[in-house]
Design an enzyme around this catalytic site. Sequence first.
Site, PDB file in Angstrom:
ATOM      1  NE  ARG A  18      12.935  13.513 -15.473  1.00 10.78           N
ATOM      2  CZ  ARG A  18      12.646  13.175 -16.722  1.00 10.78           C
ATOM      3  NH1 ARG A  18      12.914  11.943 -17.160  1.00 10.78           N
ATOM      4  NH2 ARG A  18      12.117  14.049 -17.551  1.00 10.78           N
TER       5      ARG A  18
ATOM      6  CG  HIS B 224       8.104  12.861 -14.052  1.00 13.23           C
ATOM      7  ND1 HIS B 224       8.023  13.113 -15.402  1.00 13.23           N
ATOM      8  CD2 HIS B 224       9.137  13.619 -13.591  1.00 13.23           C
ATOM      9  CE1 HIS B 224       8.972  13.981 -15.749  1.00 13.23           C
ATOM     10  NE2 HIS B 224       9.653  14.297 -14.661  1.00 13.23           N
ATOM     11  CG  ASP B 225       3.158   8.302  -9.050  1.00 15.28           C
ATOM     12  OD1 ASP B 225       2.159   8.258  -9.803  1.00 15.28           O
ATOM     13  OD2 ASP B 225       3.177   7.767  -7.918  1.00 15.28           O
TER      14      ASP B 225
ATOM     15  CG  ASP C 173      -2.140   8.239  -8.709  1.00 18.95           C
ATOM     16  OD1 ASP C 173      -1.047   8.349  -9.310  1.00 18.95           O
ATOM     17  OD2 ASP C 173      -3.213   8.699  -9.164  1.00 18.95           O
TER      18      ASP C 173
ATOM     19  CB  SER D 158      -1.299   7.468 -12.412  1.00 16.16           C
ATOM     20  OG  SER D 158      -0.597   8.669 -12.156  1.00 16.16           O
TER      21      SER D 158
ATOM     22  CG  ASN E  64       6.138  11.380 -18.201  1.00 18.78           C
ATOM     23  OD1 ASN E  64       6.880  12.072 -17.515  1.00 18.78           O
ATOM     24  ND2 ASN E  64       4.874  11.151 -17.870  1.00 18.78           N
TER      25      ASN E  64
ATOM     26  N   PRO F 261       6.845  20.630 -14.526  1.00 19.67           N
ATOM     27  CG  PRO F 261       7.830  21.449 -12.588  1.00 19.67           C
ATOM     28  CD  PRO F 261       7.177  20.230 -13.149  1.00 19.67           C
TER      29      PRO F 261
ATOM     30  CG  HIS G 130      17.839  18.620 -11.684  1.00 19.41           C
ATOM     31  ND1 HIS G 130      17.259  19.670 -12.362  1.00 19.41           N
ATOM     32  CD2 HIS G 130      16.953  17.589 -11.773  1.00 19.41           C
ATOM     33  CE1 HIS G 130      16.079  19.288 -12.834  1.00 19.41           C
ATOM     34  NE2 HIS G 130      15.864  18.039 -12.485  1.00 19.41           N
TER      35      HIS G 130
ATOM     36  CB  THR H  32      30.062  15.375  -7.422  1.00 21.49           C
ATOM     37  OG1 THR H  32      28.978  16.306  -7.192  1.00 21.49           O
ATOM     38  CG2 THR H  32      31.347  15.969  -6.865  1.00 21.49           C
TER      39      THR H  32
ATOM     40  CG  ASP I 244      27.557  16.510  -4.089  1.00 23.26           C
ATOM     41  OD1 ASP I 244      26.795  17.007  -4.954  1.00 23.26           O
ATOM     42  OD2 ASP I 244      28.723  16.148  -4.355  1.00 23.26           O
TER      43      ASP I 244
END
Length: 348
Positions: free
Chosen positions: A85, A89-90, A97, A99, A117, A186, A216, A265, A270
């Site tokens: 994640r 998110h970067d 980069d 950040s 975040n 999102p 996810h 799981t 998977d």
Amino acid sequence: MERATMALALVLATLAASAGASPVNKSCVNGSAGASVSIGYGGAGASAGAGVSLGADCPRAEEIVRAAVEQAVAADPRMAASLLRLHFHDCFVNGCDGSVLLDDKPFFVGEKTAGPNINSLRGFEVIDAIKAELEQECPETVSCADVLAIAARDSVVASGGPSWEVESGRKDSRTASLQAANSNLPAPTSGVATLVQKFTNVGLTAKDMVALSGAHTIGKARCTTFSARLASVGESAKDTGFLQSLQQLCAGSAGSALAHLDLATPATFDNQYYINLLSGDGLLPSDQALAAPSGSGAEDVAALVADYAFDAALFFDDFAASMLRMGRLSPAGGRDAGEVRRNCRVVN
């Protein structure tokens, strides 16, 4: 629409045939855990510097990252999703980069306190430890952005998912954008149209969105992120039991309780995530929306969900390819703009 209906019917028939057995639909899993996916460099949208090898300047770089990720995931399986994640998110905020790793300082505001975040992103200490070891091995050679990309791949592999050749050569930014972090990422309540637009805004496709949403299949989410799902209890007999179990989990927790994104799981990378969506057992509203055709282009999205539910190998291939495309997202100044930070939390 016809393709989506046929694929959905086929998967549902497979699901029905395995009802009453294990909660994991083994008949839908055609890929092998850890299967290697070979993707060529320099495809459409590739940035300058893509495909730079660390072999000459820091031969042990990937070995160092892999060992640290494996150790972290062994100690805390949820860490695999957290590191994956971080890379997402970067890249979604002004390109890949590094950040997202910058701390707030006097006269400098980073991205860690952005709505998507704050009290959510984790794994920074793992990245710190990896970077410290890399600086001892080969100072100012491997960027923090590259560490995030490699750690994301190794987290997937450590959880049983596919592997791919990570393209290196990114530079670390000297700036961050709290505003972009708040607007680009999102939300867990997003519908299909919004999700597609968010991905389109950064140069990715609806297919990339569906494939990358498969991340996810590992990780957890707080009750506050899927409260909208709980409001629909009783509206569909298909997911009533699932939603009632979530209500019990979240009751009295003030929204802080954690639920597995994939109950069947939870620690294995998977295609069970997509099978869950077809059963109405997607945790986040933005996840379950992918399986519900509604609006322009949504039929194609739902068809991909059914395809991935039926064919794990296809999902693995497409996920790896989409991770590479996301990893090529560059800052406004280009891939070569910036520096190689010595400490991922602060600029040099």
